[in-house]
Design an enzyme around this catalytic site. Structure first.
Site, mmCIF file in Angstrom:
data_model
loop_
_atom_site.group_PDB
_atom_site.id
_atom_site.type_symbol
_atom_site.label_atom_id
_atom_site.label_comp_id
_atom_site.label_asym_id
_atom_site.label_seq_id
_atom_site.Cartn_x
_atom_site.Cartn_y
_atom_site.Cartn_z
ATOM 1 N N GLU A 166 -13.382 55.815 -22.801
ATOM 2 C CA GLU A 166 -12.626 55.232 -24.147
ATOM 3 C C GLU A 166 -13.637 55.214 -25.261
ATOM 4 O O GLU A 166 -14.838 55.122 -24.971
ATOM 5 C CB GLU A 166 -11.969 54.077 -23.853
ATOM 6 N N HIS A 223 -9.772 46.210 -24.895
ATOM 7 C CA HIS A 223 -10.868 45.994 -23.998
ATOM 8 C C HIS A 223 -12.171 45.277 -24.937
ATOM 9 O O HIS A 223 -12.329 45.832 -25.984
ATOM 10 C CB HIS A 223 -11.398 47.277 -23.478
#
Lengths: 382, 294
Positions: B212, B250
């Site tokens: 990611e 995150h």
């Protein structure tokens, strides 16, 4: 959480870092009072969390109250790259002999702290890094050992600051490192760190980003809440404790897990739609969290359809389903919902939802099909 | 074969008497994982449906011979729990706890590296790992997975590991081990660690890697793949539509300036010979092609 300059300076002052006398003001009258207290000449500085405010006219020198009235009046309400100025910081103007740069952050590759110090301050460090990388003295710091005085001194010497600045810089950097670690910051940066003609070293700016995960041991952070209101949707989501980022499309997205939430936005984009937001309800979300998420999406006037994408690991399918049912009972959801539910207890979740399915609540077995349906629905209602 | 854990791995659970600790300890045991004990200082001497609870990790290790632990305690207690596990000599510390302050992570990671080099941390803020049919430590819903390989999975995102397992399972493709390395800024185990283990595992013939935005771990993995991997790798990078400067859930997922974009990561991986998909389901389809060609 990014702090405004004045909040960063207040934090620095608590750690003993020398900053200029000054005050924050939301009106012209308050600015004049802050200027009188700081002593003329003063600098009136726009408080926005975006670079380039000097060039935009957001930093002005003022020799007297009339100047302060003029500049504060111009700067308050000014739009700097989409950030509207609602506060100015007014501080006593400093004489500058030299400008340096100093920061501490995490080097994610090395998994250690990185200190950066440069004799070329006052400009963006990215520019220095590109044009003259040797002008930045880098120091890798083991988080277990911390920063010792001898290591700090050797680092300052390697940066080739004016020798007159050495002692003051060592003192400030040790305090800045303490603010970084003890203050649970992701980033502390002083640019410029100045040397005055009298030989004093002094923080003229403050850029601080705090680690939200450390909030539980910083009750003093509560007073910082609610100051950033660049996006009303993000403000509402933050108040509900949701991980939300506003985007510009019309498909509202709710997913569990940051990776899946990003992937959901990506797939909406890939099938020709535009996500209105990123929203991660997190791991182990309860029914109430799902209901809160739906409420936030429902309040976004640009949303035309809602795509709920859940793959349960720690999040349980029946909780998700109950949350949707609860939200449908509590508020009138304006847009049709497409849901894709898989993973832990997904069958129980689907069984709960099956009693509510209609053209307003559609269930799809895969991400791609769900995304296509959500995008079609959004287009049909645009 | 598999990596990191197998049917013989004995696991304890730190935080077993909490709501989530109990749920996942029992679920992991029901899957067949050897959950041999739990740790809860205030409830030593009791048990959780037959799993004995000890007052310290050292006691649990001495009594059970465990070599792995799942740390599922509140964030404020996670640093001391990880260090206690390392001091007790556990080889694998699976820290699933989310919301740990980054300075705590940086300190315990470096302390374990230096003082307990035989201990490996996985996570924190990770879903754990699963060797299909043998051992599940953490949250991964294992029912959707088929055992026996030939595919290994490594991912920063938890939910995307579930997606990959489910997609491969529906296509009848088996998985050796699935590892969620977590989305925090200081992961104890990296992509490269897992890729290197998969490269050495005879039953893993191909690897799915889900990355990611943020940081440079995917670019570093690309360099490793180019230099050291003989096995094919299929990848997807989440966050193509992420705007710069915004954390996407995150703590590690943020595009800063021109760094850490999905585009840059995809290009680095493609240049290293990785087949890069535009969404997680497409990655499963690409992997199905790769498996047919093995």
């Amino acid at each position: 959480m990014d702090l405004f300059e004045y909040q960063g300076k207040q934090l620095f002052a608590r750690y003993g870092i020398p900053v200029s006398a000054g005050g924050v003001a939301e009106t012209v009258d308050e600015a004049v009072r802050a200027a009188e207290a700081a002593g003329y000449p003063v600098v009136v500085k726009a408080q926005v969390q975006v670079g380039g405010r000097g060039k935009a006219g957001g930093i002005k020198l003022a020799a007297n109250a009339d100047d302060v009235r003029l500049h504060a009046g111009n700067i308050l309400g000014m739009d700097i790259k989409g950030h509207v100025v609602s506060r100015v910081w007014v501080e006593h103007a400093s004489d500058i002999a030299e400008e340096y740069y100093a920061s501490f952050t995490l080097d994610r590759s090395a998994k250690k702290y990185l200190g950066m110090l440069s004799a070329q301050g006052g400009i963006e460090i990215e520019t220095v890094a590109e044009e003259n990388p040797d002008a930045i003295a880098r120091l890798t710091i083991d988080p277990v050992d911390g920063l010792s005085e001898p290591n700090c001194r050797a680092w300052v010497e390697a940066a080739k600051l004016n020798p007159a600045a050495t002692d003051g810089a060592v003192d400030i950097l040790l305090k800045l490192f303490h603010a970084y670690v003890d203050g649970d910051a992701d980033l502390v940066e002083i640019n410029p760190l100045i040397l005055t003609p009298e030989g004093k070293v002094h923080a003229l700016d403050a850029k601080v980003s705090l680690d939200e995960n450390a909030r539980f041991r910083h009750p003093e952070w509560d007073e910082l809440v609610g100051l950033e209101k660049t996006d009303a949707r993000e403000f509402e989501a933050a108040e509900k404790g949701l991980q939300y980022v506003g985007l510009e499309g019309n498909v509202g997205v709710i997913a569990n897990g940051a990776g899946l939430a990003m992937a959901t936005c990506d797939i909406v984009h890939e099938v020709g739609g535009r996500p209105a937001n990123f929203l991660d309800i997190g791991g182990g979300a309860s029914a109430q969290v799902m209901a809160n998420a739906l409420e936030v999406i429902n309040n976004d006037p640009s949303v035309r359809s809602i795509f709920i994408n859940i793959f349960g690991g720690i999040t349980k399918g029946e909780e998700v389903a109950n949350g949707i049912v609860q939200a449908l009972d509590q508020v009138s959801i304006a847009s049709p919902i497409v849901i894709r539910l898989d993973g832990t207890n997904a069958e129980q979740g689907r069984a709960i939802l099956s009693g509510y399915e209609s053209d307003r609540l559609v269930s799809k077995p895969t991400m791609v099909e769900a995304a296509r349906t959500a995008v079609e629905m959004a287009e049909a209602r645009s | 074969m598999s990596i990191l854990v197998n049917a013989d791995t004995k696991v304890i659970v730190q935080g077993i008497t909490g709501g989530q600790g109990r749920f996942y300890a029992l679920r992991n045991r029901a899957y067949g994982t050897l959950v041999v004990g739990g740790v809860s200082p205030k409830k030593a001497g009791t048990d959780v449906e037959g799993i004995p609870v000890f007052g310290s990790v050292a006691d649990a290790v001495r009594e059970t011979g465990a070599t792995a632990t799942m740390v599922i305690v509140p964030a404020a207690g996670a640093a001391s729990a990880v260090l206690e596990a390392a001091e007790a000599g556990l080889e694998l510390i699976v820290a699933v706890t989310e919301g740990i302050p980054v300075h705590d992570e940086a300190r315990f990671y470096n302390q374990v590296q230096r003082d307990f080099p035989s201990s490996r941390i996985l996570g924190p803020n990770c879903p754990g790992l699963l060797t299909v049919g043998e051992c599940n430590i953490g949250f991964i819903p294992a029912e959707v997975a088929r055992p026996g390989g030939p595919v290994g999975i490594v991912s920063r995102s938890g939910t995307l590991t579930y997606q990959a397992l489910s997609d491969l399972g529906q296509k009848g493709i088996g998985v050796t081990t699935c590892v969620g390395i977590g989305g925090d800024p200081v992961p104890g185990t990296s992509f490269i660690d897992c890729l290197s283990l998969f490269e050495a595992d005879p039953d893993t013939k191909a690897v799915i890697m889900f990355g990611e935005i943020g940081g440079s771990a995917e670019e570093e993995a690309a360099d490793f793949i180019r230099a050291k991997m003989s096995k094919p790798v299929v990848s997807y990078i989440a966050g193509v539509t992420a705007p710069p400067g915004k954390k996407m859930g995150h703590a590690g997922a943020i595009v800063s300036g021109s760094k850490g974009t999905a585009q840059a990561k995809m290009e680095a991986l493609e240049a290293a010979g990785v087949r890069v998909a535009t969404n997680p389901t497409a990655a499963g389809e690409l992997m199905a092609e790769v498996v047919r060609g093995l």
